[in-house]
Design an enzyme around this catalytic site. Structure first.
Site, short mmCIF file in Angstrom:
data_model
loop_
_atom_site.label_atom_id
_atom_site.label_comp_id
_atom_site.label_asym_id
_atom_site.label_seq_id
_atom_site.Cartn_x
_atom_site.Cartn_y
_atom_site.Cartn_z
N HIS A 73 1.67 4.33 -3.00
CA HIS A 73 1.45 5.93 -3.00
C HIS A 73 2.78 6.56 -3.82
O HIS A 73 2.51 7.73 -4.39
CB HIS A 73 1.74 6.40 -1.43
CG HIS A 73 0.45 6.30 -0.75
ND1 HIS A 73 -0.67 6.60 -1.08
CD2 HIS A 73 0.30 5.74 0.65
CE1 HIS A 73 -1.64 6.38 -0.11
NE2 HIS A 73 -1.28 5.83 0.83
N HIS A 121 0.78 -1.35 -0.17
CA HIS A 121 0.15 0.07 -0.04
C HIS A 121 0.87 1.11 -0.26
O HIS A 121 0.64 2.11 -0.65
CB HIS A 121 -0.87 -0.07 1.20
CG HIS A 121 -1.46 1.35 1.36
ND1 HIS A 121 -2.96 1.61 1.17
CD2 HIS A 121 -1.02 2.58 2.19
CE1 HIS A 121 -3.20 2.59 1.64
NE2 HIS A 121 -2.34 3.43 2.25
N GLU A 122 1.93 1.25 0.93
CA GLU A 122 2.78 2.33 0.91
C GLU A 122 3.64 2.95 -0.29
O GLU A 122 3.62 3.63 -0.78
CB GLU A 122 3.62 2.24 2.25
CG GLU A 122 2.94 2.13 3.45
CD GLU A 122 1.93 3.44 3.69
OE1 GLU A 122 2.24 4.45 3.04
OE2 GLU A 122 1.11 3.21 4.58
#
Length: 289
Positions: A139, A135-136
């Site tokens: 970004h 998820h990170e």
């Protein structure tokens, strides 16, 4: 300082989309403009600024335990193999922060990925850790920080910068990104997109793609009310809708992967973490003067 071309083709393409800029078209436009105005090297400089702030102002202590670092590097090595295909221009850096009381993970422009030991202690298994780290990474791949600034300034203003109508505009845009808060202030749409990256990258690495969803389920059930969860919840609200979206995405794209669910590997890491002393308290402001 990078100075965009007077008439970059990417910006002209963005202008063509502006008239009907909604949904996916808006995302494409913001991403195009972000890549024109804030190239990879600029992103890396912004990430280095945050790194310096973490080390000199927040006095973070990086974990140096070889077994814990090997565990995290083993996961990110697989996760970032997919991220590098999407953004081969990024030079990734992964750090574990020694802070058992803080449940958090974040990434900054330029590929700087941070995970707190508190998040490792809070997760139930490796699939959950993989989902969060994916998820990170999402970004960064999606240029969410730069896109937030493009959105905040307005497409018309930013496209004017890209076309050379405001020579100092690119510098102003970069300055607006320099603060850590701006770098990590993502919209709900950004978070949802990053969830999809997390599921997709985890599956590609052989992990259960629902790891990110089960981690959020843990928060939703009330365990997130513990003091250590506050930081993560402030930027990653665990809503039923968000969890359902991950489930739908996994089903729609037939994401496979079942690894990382035994919990045995993470359990060994947790035992090591519990034996590591917490970081010393940061020096009092003004001490030594």
């Amino acid at each position: 300082m990078h100075r965009p071309s007077r008439t970059p083709l990417a910006a002209l393409a963005a202008l063509a989309l502006a008239a009907a800029c909604t949904g996916k078209q808006r995302v494409a436009t913001e991403t195009t403009l972000a890549s024109v105005l804030i190239p990879t090297e600029q992103e890396r400089q912004l990430g280095l600024q945050v790194k310096e702030q973490l080390e000199t102002k927040e006095h973070v202590q990086y974990l140096e335990d070889p077994a814990v670092n090997a565990y995290v590097q083993g996961i990110t090595g697989k996760i970032l193999a997919s991220a590098k295909k999407d953004r081969p221009d990024v030079d990734w850096s992964v750090k574990v922060i020694n802070d058992p009381k803080t449940v958090n993970a974040f990434a900054t422009p330029g590929g700087f990925l941070y995970v707190y030991s508190g998040l490792l202690l809070a997760a139930d298994d490796t699939a959950e850790v993989a989902g969060v780290l994916g998820h990170e990474a999402g970004h960064v791949v999606a240029r969410h920080s730069a896109r937030q600034m493009v959105n905040a300034m307005g497409l018309e203003t930013v496209m004017g910068i890209a076309l050379g109508k405001n020579p100092n505009g690119a510098a102003q845009l970069a300055a607006g990104l320099a603060g850590k808060g701006a770098l990590l202030a993502y919209s709900r749409a950004d978070e949802s997109e990053a969830d999809e990256y997390g599921a997709r990258y985890a599956a590609a690495a052989g992990y259960d793609p629902r790891g990110i969803a089960t981690f959020f389920q843990k928060l939703e059930k009330g365990e997130g009310k513990q003091p250590g969860w506050t930081t993560y919840l402030s930027t990653h609200p665990a809503t039923p809708d968000r969890i359902e979206k991950v489930d739908r995405y996994v089903a729609k794209h037939h994401l496979a992967g079942s690894g990382g669910r035994s919990g045995a590997e993470l359990a060994k890491v947790k035992e090591r973490l519990k034996a590591i002393p917490p970081p010393p308290a940061p020096p009092a402001q003004g001490a030594g003067r």
